[in-house]
Design a protein around this motif. Structure first.
Motif, PDB file in Angstrom:
ATOM      1  N   VAL A   6      26.117  51.386  35.170  1.00  0.00           N
ATOM      2  CA  VAL A   6      27.530  51.322  35.575  1.00  0.00           C
ATOM      3  C   VAL A   6      28.056  49.896  35.522  1.00  0.00           C
ATOM      4  CG1 VAL A   6      27.481  53.343  37.078  1.00  0.00           C
ATOM      5  CG2 VAL A   6      26.971  51.079  38.026  1.00  0.00           C
ATOM      6  N   ILE A   7      29.343  49.826  35.238  1.00  0.00           N
ATOM      7  CA  ILE A   7      30.105  48.594  35.365  1.00  0.00           C
ATOM      8  C   ILE A   7      31.216  48.915  36.357  1.00  0.00           C
ATOM      9  CG2 ILE A   7      31.606  46.938  34.217  1.00  0.00           C
ATOM     10  CD1 ILE A   7      30.337  47.857  31.534  1.00  0.00           C
ATOM     11  N   GLY A   8      31.183  48.283  37.507  1.00  0.00           N
ATOM     12  CA  GLY A   8      32.317  48.413  38.419  1.00  0.00           C
ATOM     13  C   GLY A   8      33.220  47.218  38.171  1.00  0.00           C
ATOM     14  N   ILE A   9      34.411  47.475  37.652  1.00  0.00           N
ATOM     15  CA  ILE A   9      35.314  46.369  37.300  1.00  0.00           C
ATOM     16  C   ILE A   9      35.934  45.791  38.584  1.00  0.00           C
ATOM     17  CG2 ILE A   9      37.485  45.791  36.107  1.00  0.00           C
ATOM     18  CD1 ILE A   9      35.251  46.315  34.126  1.00  0.00           C
ATOM     19  N   GLY A  10      35.971  44.479  38.644  1.00  0.00           N
ATOM     20  CA  GLY A  10      36.662  43.804  39.757  1.00  0.00           C
ATOM     21  C   GLY A  10      36.136  44.260  41.104  1.00  0.00           C
ATOM     22  N   ARG A  11      37.042  44.720  41.950  1.00  0.00           N
ATOM     23  CA  ARG A  11      36.642  45.067  43.319  1.00  0.00           C
ATOM     24  C   ARG A  11      35.714  46.299  43.372  1.00  0.00           C
ATOM     25  NH1 ARG A  11      42.612  46.540  45.346  1.00  0.00           N
ATOM     26  NH2 ARG A  11      42.934  44.801  43.939  1.00  0.00           N
ATOM     27  N   ALA A  12      35.632  47.038  42.274  1.00  0.00           N
ATOM     28  CA  ALA A  12      34.728  48.203  42.244  1.00  0.00           C
ATOM     29  C   ALA A  12      33.274  47.773  42.016  1.00  0.00           C
ATOM     30  CB  ALA A  12      35.150  49.170  41.143  1.00  0.00           C
ATOM     31  N   HIS A  13      33.056  46.471  41.753  1.00  0.00           N
ATOM     32  CA  HIS A  13      31.713  46.041  41.345  1.00  0.00           C
ATOM     33  C   HIS A  13      30.623  46.468  42.331  1.00  0.00           C
ATOM     34  CE1 HIS A  13      28.280  43.783  40.179  1.00  0.00           C
ATOM     35  NE2 HIS A  13      28.371  42.923  41.171  1.00  0.00           N
TER      36      HIS A  13
END
Ligand code: ZN
Length: 275
Positions: A202-209
């Motif tokens: 997974v890649i959580g972009i920005g605050r989803a990291h």
């Protein structure tokens, strides 16, 4: 559960020095950052290179060589070279695929068109098929980048058509403003669509990291970190080195009790070669 594979996405193609002074731009900076990530526990380096004048991404193979060659000499990292080109500028297919001449173990393959940075990042069915066939010919495993459910549908259809071969390796990109959100439900939905023997990260972009990374840690997925996806270590604090992200995931995984894969262990998990 397999050991955890950490991918470090060193720079991407779009984040400019005006956003963060710490983004690696030159081949030397990109190489050094990847080495630090490897020392910290990353087993895959996802590589873009930058044009020194414009600072944005380029598919210039000479610049890729200046990163790939020292990394091969100094590390046992699995190299995942990008075939994205520059989202929004939509480079010609052959220019995007030129990196395959460097014979990486992995290459990214974007499985559909999406808005990125507010501009269309075009991946036509013809491009995706051409890229999949070329990767197959060259013996390079695709890292299937999935920004939305439709891209998963595309990959599953291509698998049925023998354009993609099992076991597949998916990279879910969650939390872009134009694709699947960075939520547990979005991740579960994609994960439920996986073929039985697929590996996924997974890649959580920005605050989803961190939230999405923690989901993957618990669910048996793998994790990608790095300034391509997120430039903040925590709210309001820019990350200074990509390896800070790797170090944090390694600490959490150790506390949690899931071992971190070495590059050779990652090769076995992803069935890259007979190691
Ligand atoms: Zn990338």
């Amino acid at each position: 559960m397999d050991k955890l594979i950490i991918t470090a996405a060193i720079t991407g193609s779009r984040i400019h020095r005006s956003k963060t002074p710490y983004i690696p731009i030159t081949p030397g900076e990109i190489t050094q950052s990847a080495i630090e990530c490897w020392e910290a526990g990353a087993s895959i380096a996802h590589i873009h290179v930058r044009d020194s004048e414009t600072q944005i991404g380029t598919q210039d193979i000479k610049l890729f060589k200046r990163v790939v060659e020292p990394l091969r000499e100094e590390t046992d990292l699995i190299l995942c070279l990008t075939t994205s080109g520059i989202p929004g500028l939509n480079l010609p297919t052959e220019e995007r695929l030129r990196v395959l001449d460097l014979q990486p173990e992995l290459a990214s393959l974007d499985a559909g068109t999406i808005l990125l940075g507010g501009q269309p990042f075009i991946n036509t069915p013809e491009f995706i098929e051409t890229a999949a066939l070329r990767l197959k010919e060259k013996g390079v495993k695709p890292e299937l980048e999935i920004f939305d459910t439709g891209m998963m549908t595309t990959c599953l259809r291509m698998r049925d058509q023998d354009l993609l071969e099992d076991p597949l390796f998916f990279q879910f990109v969650l939390g872009t403003p134009w694709g699947a959100p960075g939520t547990p439900k979005a991740l579960l939905h994609l994960q439920e669509m996986l073929p039985p023997d697929a590996a996924w990260s997974v890649i959580g972009i920005g605050r989803a990291h961190l939230p999405i990374s923690m989901m993957a840690l618990a669910m048996g997925g793998h994790i990608r970190v790095g300034m391509e996806d997120n430039i903040y270590y925590r709210r309001g604090e820019l990350v200074k080195r990509n390896s800070q992200f790797v170090e944090r995931i390694v600490r959490i995984a150790n506390e949690y009790g899931r071992g971190v894969a070495t590059p050779d262990e990652a090769r076995r998990i992803l069935k890259l070669s007979e190691v």
